[in-house]
Design a protein around this motif. Sequence first.
Motif, PDB file in Angstrom:
ATOM      1  N   VAL A 114      71.097  37.779  -9.530  1.00 39.03           N
ATOM      2  CA  VAL A 114      70.341  36.527  -9.574  1.00 39.03           C
ATOM      3  C   VAL A 114      68.850  36.847  -9.669  1.00 39.03           C
ATOM      4  O   VAL A 114      68.322  37.609  -8.860  1.00 39.03           O
ATOM      5  CB  VAL A 114      70.602  35.658  -8.330  1.00 39.03           C
ATOM      6  N   ASP A 115      68.179  36.269 -10.645  1.00 40.82           N
ATOM      7  CA  ASP A 115      66.733  36.436 -10.802  1.00 40.82           C
ATOM      8  C   ASP A 115      66.055  35.084 -10.678  1.00 40.82           C
ATOM      9  O   ASP A 115      66.479  34.104 -11.303  1.00 40.82           O
ATOM     10  CB  ASP A 115      66.402  37.058 -12.162  1.00 40.82           C
ATOM     11  N   ILE A 116      65.013  35.029  -9.859  1.00 38.70           N
ATOM     12  CA  ILE A 116      64.274  33.792  -9.603  1.00 38.70           C
ATOM     13  C   ILE A 116      62.921  33.878 -10.293  1.00 38.70           C
ATOM     14  O   ILE A 116      62.163  34.833 -10.070  1.00 38.70           O
ATOM     15  CB  ILE A 116      64.088  33.573  -8.085  1.00 38.70           C
ATOM     16  N   TYR A 117      62.613  32.877 -11.105  1.00 44.04           N
ATOM     17  CA  TYR A 117      61.321  32.819 -11.803  1.00 44.04           C
ATOM     18  C   TYR A 117      60.481  31.684 -11.216  1.00 44.04           C
ATOM     19  O   TYR A 117      60.974  30.580 -10.987  1.00 44.04           O
ATOM     20  CB  TYR A 117      61.530  32.603 -13.304  1.00 44.04           C
ATOM     21  N   GLU A 118      59.221  31.988 -10.969  1.00 43.14           N
ATOM     22  CA  GLU A 118      58.321  31.048 -10.301  1.00 43.14           C
ATOM     23  C   GLU A 118      56.983  30.994 -11.049  1.00 43.14           C
ATOM     24  O   GLU A 118      56.426  32.024 -11.411  1.00 43.14           O
ATOM     25  CB  GLU A 118      58.099  31.479  -8.845  1.00 43.14           C
ATOM     26  N   ARG A 119      56.480  29.790 -11.258  1.00 38.51           N
ATOM     27  CA  ARG A 119      55.219  29.610 -11.991  1.00 38.51           C
ATOM     28  C   ARG A 119      54.025  30.202 -11.246  1.00 38.51           C
ATOM     29  O   ARG A 119      53.133  30.782 -11.845  1.00 38.51           O
ATOM     30  CB  ARG A 119      54.994  28.110 -12.243  1.00 38.51           C
ATOM     31  N   LEU A 120      53.997  30.042  -9.922  1.00 37.97           N
ATOM     32  CA  LEU A 120      52.896  30.569  -9.116  1.00 37.97           C
ATOM     33  C   LEU A 120      53.166  32.021  -8.731  1.00 37.97           C
ATOM     34  O   LEU A 120      54.315  32.473  -8.753  1.00 37.97           O
ATOM     35  CB  LEU A 120      52.721  29.718  -7.858  1.00 37.97           C
ATOM     36  N   PRO A 121      52.132  32.760  -8.327  1.00 34.77           N
ATOM     37  CA  PRO A 121      52.349  34.133  -7.877  1.00 34.77           C
ATOM     38  C   PRO A 121      53.024  34.226  -6.513  1.00 34.77           C
ATOM     39  O   PRO A 121      53.442  35.306  -6.108  1.00 34.77           O
ATOM     40  CB  PRO A 121      50.924  34.718  -7.800  1.00 34.77           C
ATOM     41  N   VAL A 122      53.126  33.103  -5.794  1.00 34.61           N
ATOM     42  CA  VAL A 122      53.671  33.102  -4.432  1.00 34.61           C
ATOM     43  C   VAL A 122      54.944  32.263  -4.378  1.00 34.61           C
ATOM     44  O   VAL A 122      55.060  31.247  -5.068  1.00 34.61           O
ATOM     45  CB  VAL A 122      52.635  32.569  -3.416  1.00 34.61           C
ATOM     46  N   PRO A 123      55.920  32.671  -3.571  1.00 34.77           N
ATOM     47  CA  PRO A 123      57.192  31.943  -3.485  1.00 34.77           C
ATOM     48  C   PRO A 123      57.192  30.834  -2.433  1.00 34.77           C
ATOM     49  O   PRO A 123      56.205  30.617  -1.749  1.00 34.77           O
ATOM     50  CB  PRO A 123      58.171  33.056  -3.086  1.00 34.77           C
ATOM     51  N   PHE A 124      58.329  30.157  -2.336  1.00 40.30           N
ATOM     52  CA  PHE A 124      58.734  29.249  -1.261  1.00 40.30           C
ATOM     53  C   PHE A 124      58.387  27.779  -1.478  1.00 40.30           C
ATOM     54  O   PHE A 124      58.726  26.935  -0.662  1.00 40.30           O
ATOM     55  CB  PHE A 124      58.227  29.711   0.113  1.00 40.30           C
ATOM     56  N   GLY A 125      57.719  27.429  -2.555  1.00 43.03           N
ATOM     57  CA  GLY A 125      57.564  26.028  -2.928  1.00 43.03           C
ATOM     58  C   GLY A 125      57.055  25.134  -1.815  1.00 43.03           C
ATOM     59  O   GLY A 125      56.032  25.424  -1.180  1.00 43.03           O
ATOM     60  N   LEU A 126      57.782  24.038  -1.553  1.00 41.66           N
ATOM     61  CA  LEU A 126      57.305  23.056  -0.576  1.00 41.66           C
ATOM     62  C   LEU A 126      57.344  23.558   0.860  1.00 41.66           C
ATOM     63  O   LEU A 126      56.724  22.943   1.728  1.00 41.66           O
ATOM     64  CB  LEU A 126      58.120  21.761  -0.690  1.00 41.66           C
ATOM     65  N   VAL A 127      58.054  24.648   1.132  1.00 43.55           N
ATOM     66  CA  VAL A 127      57.977  25.192   2.489  1.00 43.55           C
ATOM     67  C   VAL A 127      56.558  25.706   2.732  1.00 43.55           C
ATOM     68  O   VAL A 127      56.005  25.566   3.824  1.00 43.55           O
ATOM     69  CB  VAL A 127      59.004  26.320   2.704  1.00 43.55           C
TER      70      VAL A 127
END
Length: 498
Positions: free
Chosen positions: A71-84
């Motif tokens: 599983v690979d997760i792609y994120e627009r920002l350099p930092v993870p966890f979104g609304l958390v």
Amino acid sequence: MRPHSLWSGLKVWNPGKSTWLNRATNAGVQRQAGVHLSSPSPGPQVCIVGSGPAGFYTAQHLIKARPDVQVDIYERLPVPFGLVRFGVAPDHPEVKNVINTFTQTASQSRCGFYGNVNVGKDVSMDELQQAYHAVVLSYGAEGNRTMGIPGEHLDGVYSAKDFVGWYNGLPSCRQLNPDLSCDTAVILGQGNVALDVARILLAPVPLLKKTDITAPALEALAKSQVRRVLIVGRRGPLQVACTIKEIREMVNLPGTKPEMVAADFEGIADALTAVARPRKRLTELILKTALEAPGEKEQERRRAALRSWGFRFYRSPLEVTADPSGTRVGALTLAVNRLEGSAEAARAVLTGEQEVVPCGLVISSIGYKSLPMDPKLPFDPSRAVVPNSMGRVTEAPGLYVSGWLKTGPTGVIATTMNSSFDTARSLLEDMGSGALDLSAHKAGSHSITSLLENRGIKAVTFSDWEKIDLQEISRGAAVGKPREKVLRVEEMLELAHT
């Protein structure tokens, strides 16, 4: 609504340490550092777009349920966890403990994280679908629902999403710089986010100094002249969308007192016999706060309070009018409603009456909405969701959806978890039944990282994020905070790639 703390048994984050506790190492760290095997895993290749709770919970379930999946997760920002990271109130650190679970998932050898990758711009959906057996869209609700009333363009009118993003360090909201020089603020909406905003506006600065609120927000709130916050809803006390925890926090907020209108509560006590216990307890607390004479200690506390807050029920916004300058908020005109029907089915109907509330700050907390990523993908603009059945995107084999993009922006973090697990189960069922074709070789992240490198896009791995994490914790420790968030994407990238 924002994520809510409904968890037990989680490992606790220790701000005094330089990293999150109990992280897996070895193979996971090697992968995150960019050390890949010479060829892709022979198992199913799954891509998840978005690294908020929906994305991580989907990944967690897939990895636990099937030992050969990558599983690979792609994120627009350099930092993870979104609304958390960007949605949870700074004074609710316990809610952020779910980051420990997400970190354990990201540290698995079969989970990759690629931040600073804007899907739809840096890499196309077609390219992801060519590289992976399945693509899961989990990028949440990035848009704002507008009020659709005259004057909402005036200075001093903000969406709650942007206001929350400002004090939580969302890079796109860094320059919001709200003017807090007015006496009265009006928040439209009565959900948990609305109460979060009210609480942050009125909270004593010494309390906020112990949180991870951003430095610019803390400075602005220290100078704030806001002394009165009204939380407006179109329906009544029996329909408020917040939870009892948030109301208790407002009732007990130091230095504040409640300010309600007794007429808003006519007949409410009699109606409580027909409602479920959780709703009954919540409404009883509002009634007690609004109508009961306080004890001597509470009376003394209220007399000393310099700030006030209150619900205003049966009101809908009609128009924001300007102050004498013609550019800033001067007042909000509200329509007075009555209800038709009962309980959750009650509808607000205009009475023809109006009232004008002088104010200098209006914050609209009427909901987030998802936006389409690719014009070729199915999207329901009326509901602002991707049409789906149990997470399977309608008429798009190999494409799945989880989180608010699947359901709309509703529920607490446990709701998102269950919805994401359901999507993962649908995907796993399709793998097992043959509905998802796994026979073709898919290169997964190997082909995508090559494309990104050729386009000059430098992805942020999870170990790169940990460098940012360590720097934020170190900066926070220097000023007595759990962390001091980096606010600029450019600085995030500098820290990640040094």
